[in-house]
Scaffold this active site. Structure first.
Site, PDB file in Angstrom:
ATOM      1  N   ASP A   5       0.849  -1.190   0.000  1.00  0.00           N
ATOM      2  CA  ASP A   5       0.000   0.000   0.000  1.00  0.00           C
ATOM      3  C   ASP A   5       0.887   1.243   0.000  1.00  0.00           C
ATOM      4  OD1 ASP A   5      -2.953   1.027   0.701  1.00  0.00           O
ATOM      5  OD2 ASP A   5      -1.477   2.246   1.780  1.00  0.00           O
ATOM      6  N   TYR A  23       2.985   9.827  -0.539  1.00  0.00           N
ATOM      7  CA  TYR A  23       4.004   9.299   0.374  1.00  0.00           C
ATOM      8  C   TYR A  23       5.420   9.514  -0.194  1.00  0.00           C
ATOM      9  CZ  TYR A  23       0.148   6.434   2.392  1.00  0.00           C
ATOM     10  OH  TYR A  23      -1.031   5.982   2.946  1.00  0.00           O
ATOM     11  N   SER A  67      -3.199   2.335   9.903  1.00  0.00           N
ATOM     12  CA  SER A  67      -2.770   2.507  11.311  1.00  0.00           C
ATOM     13  C   SER A  67      -3.447   1.479  12.228  1.00  0.00           C
ATOM     14  CB  SER A  67      -3.059   3.927  11.806  1.00  0.00           C
ATOM     15  OG  SER A  67      -2.416   4.873  10.996  1.00  0.00           O
ATOM     16  N   ARG A 114       9.647  -7.298  12.985  1.00  0.00           N
ATOM     17  CA  ARG A 114       8.245  -6.865  13.070  1.00  0.00           C
ATOM     18  C   ARG A 114       7.515  -7.070  11.736  1.00  0.00           C
ATOM     19  NH1 ARG A 114       9.313  -1.116  16.111  1.00  0.00           N
ATOM     20  NH2 ARG A 114       9.753  -1.952  18.182  1.00  0.00           N
TER      21      ARG A 114
HETATM   22  P1  A2P Z   1       8.748   0.566  13.329  1.00  0.00           P
HETATM   23  O1  A2P Z   1       8.402   1.082  11.955  1.00  0.00           O
HETATM   24  O2  A2P Z   1       9.876   1.318  13.975  1.00  0.00           O
HETATM   25  O3  A2P Z   1       8.938  -0.927  13.368  1.00  0.00           O
HETATM   26  P2  A2P Z   1       0.652   1.378  12.316  1.00  0.00           P
HETATM   27  O4  A2P Z   1       0.792   0.171  11.459  1.00  0.00           O
HETATM   28  O5  A2P Z   1      -0.567   1.444  13.141  1.00  0.00           O
HETATM   29  O6  A2P Z   1       0.868   2.657  11.535  1.00  0.00           O
HETATM   30  O7  A2P Z   1       1.845   1.318  13.402  1.00  0.00           O
HETATM   31  C1  A2P Z   1       3.170   1.487  13.008  1.00  0.00           C
HETATM   32  C2  A2P Z   1       4.045   1.711  14.225  1.00  0.00           C
HETATM   33  O8  A2P Z   1       4.073   0.548  15.045  1.00  0.00           O
HETATM   34  C3  A2P Z   1       5.444   2.002  13.819  1.00  0.00           C
HETATM   35  O9  A2P Z   1       5.964   2.942  14.743  1.00  0.00           O
HETATM   36  C4  A2P Z   1       6.157   0.659  13.947  1.00  0.00           C
HETATM   37  O10 A2P Z   1       7.493   0.869  14.305  1.00  0.00           O
HETATM   38  C5  A2P Z   1       5.406   0.000  15.080  1.00  0.00           C
HETATM   39  N1  A2P Z   1       5.269  -1.450  14.884  1.00  0.00           N
HETATM   40  C6  A2P Z   1       4.861  -2.097  13.771  1.00  0.00           C
HETATM   41  N2  A2P Z   1       4.778  -3.420  13.986  1.00  0.00           N
HETATM   42  C7  A2P Z   1       5.135  -3.627  15.269  1.00  0.00           C
HETATM   43  C8  A2P Z   1       5.250  -4.796  16.074  1.00  0.00           C
HETATM   44  N3  A2P Z   1       4.962  -6.008  15.598  1.00  0.00           N
HETATM   45  N4  A2P Z   1       5.658  -4.638  17.363  1.00  0.00           N
HETATM   46  C9  A2P Z   1       5.935  -3.406  17.850  1.00  0.00           C
HETATM   47  N5  A2P Z   1       5.848  -2.268  17.136  1.00  0.00           N
HETATM   48  C10 A2P Z   1       5.450  -2.371  15.851  1.00  0.00           C
END
Ligand code: A2P
Length: 276
Positions: A45, A50, A195, A243
């Site tokens: 996506d 972006y 998000s 992650r």
């Molecule tokens: P990072 O990019 O540093 O890994 P969303 O998908 O709601 O936008 O959330 C994204 C945020 O959550 C980012 O800051 C990401 O950090 C963090 N994030 C994504 N996956 C995980 C996970 N499995 N555990 C902890 N933090 C995560």
């Protein structure tokens, strides 16, 4: 989740988890997308706004996968509205992504981000007509909207008779937007959850932590499973390998009783302005 799909109203299959790239720079997105593709994601996506479509394209090339193996979503920037603007910026996205079709193309928001809440119904209808034409020409496999409320979608349908296939909204535990959620369910419009971790803000929530402990899993997995069990398509974003890998292997079969507990989570994030 690698072999899971949703089927859109026009019978197009869409991989049930998308790799979200909002807030990933054009240079960082190459590695992040490559890790995602190597981990089994087949749905990326992105958006013209972006500024990372070229990086996404580079990652796809590096992956060695065929274009048709990957589902690409991109979006018409919220400030560009009308038939000709849509055509112009759609072609720019095609060029950036180095492709001759887009799997899913969305109107990024019903209003420019500098004018949130103002009525752009007329302009959205003209944009929508352009997207319908591109869809009919086969240049887009499915078309939709993002950040649209019920009245915004109704206006498009009233003017053209064409129901969007998708509405991508900010959706996570504590922010479930009942009116637009129920409307989209009723119209068979797939909701994509951007998000889904509330940009990271749900990861320390005490109620979610308690449920995660019960299932011996991560908070992130509870958040993503909640979206999926509510029939929404999560678009988790991360730039960290472990992650990214985790976020496509998230499924936890949360019981109905625990879903009901999660339904009650109040999230302060609700007060923040929308932005994708
Ligand atoms: P990072 O990019 O540093 O890994 P969303 O998908 O709601 O936008 O959330 C994204 C945020 O959550 C980012 O800051 C990401 O950090 C963090 N994030 C994504 N996956 C995980 C996970 N499995 N555990 C902890 N933090 C995560």
């Amino acid at each position: 989740m690698k072999d899971k799909y949703f089927t859109l109203a026009n019978n197009i299959k869409i991989p049930a988890v998308g790799f979200g790239t909002w807030q990933i720079s054009n240079s960082d997105v190459v590695d992040a997308c490559l890790i995602a593709l190597n981990s089994g994601y087949r749905h990326i996506d992105t958006a013209l706004a972006y500024n990372n479509e070229k990086g996404v394209s580079e990652a796809i090339k590096k992956s060695g996968l065929k274009r048709e193996e990957i589902f690409i979503t991109t979006k018409l920037p919220a400030q560009y509205k009308g038939y000709n603007e849509c055509l112009k910026y759609f072609n720019e996205s095609l060029k950036n992504l180095d492709t001759n079709y887009i799997d899913l193309y969305l109107i990024h928001a019903p209003w420019p981000w500098s004018d949130v809440g103002k009525d752009y119904t007329k302009e959205n209808i003209e944009t929508w007509k352009c997207m319908i034409d591109l869809y009919k020409q086969g240049k887009i496999k499915a078309i939709g909207v993002s950040n649209f409320q019920k009245k915004d979608i109704e206006a498009l349908i009233d003017a053209t008779g064409f129901i969007p296939h998708v509405n991508q909204i900010r959706y996570f535990i504590g922010n479930t937007q009942e009116e637009i959620y129920n409307y989209c369910q009723e119209k068979n419009i797939l909701i994509e959850a951007y998000s889904p971790l509330a940009t990271g803000n749900l990861l320390n929530d005490p109620i979610i932590s308690k449920i995660a402990q019960k299932y011996n899993t991560l908070n992130a997995n509870i958040c993503l499973s909640y979206c999926y069990l509510k029939h929404t398509l999560p678009l988790p974003k991360s730039t960290h390998k472990e992650r990214i890998v985790n976020n496509i292997n998230f499924f936890v079969n949360i019981s109905l009783d625990d879903i009901k507990i999660l339904d009650q989570v109040h999230n302060k994030e609700l007060d923040r302005p929308l932005r994708s």
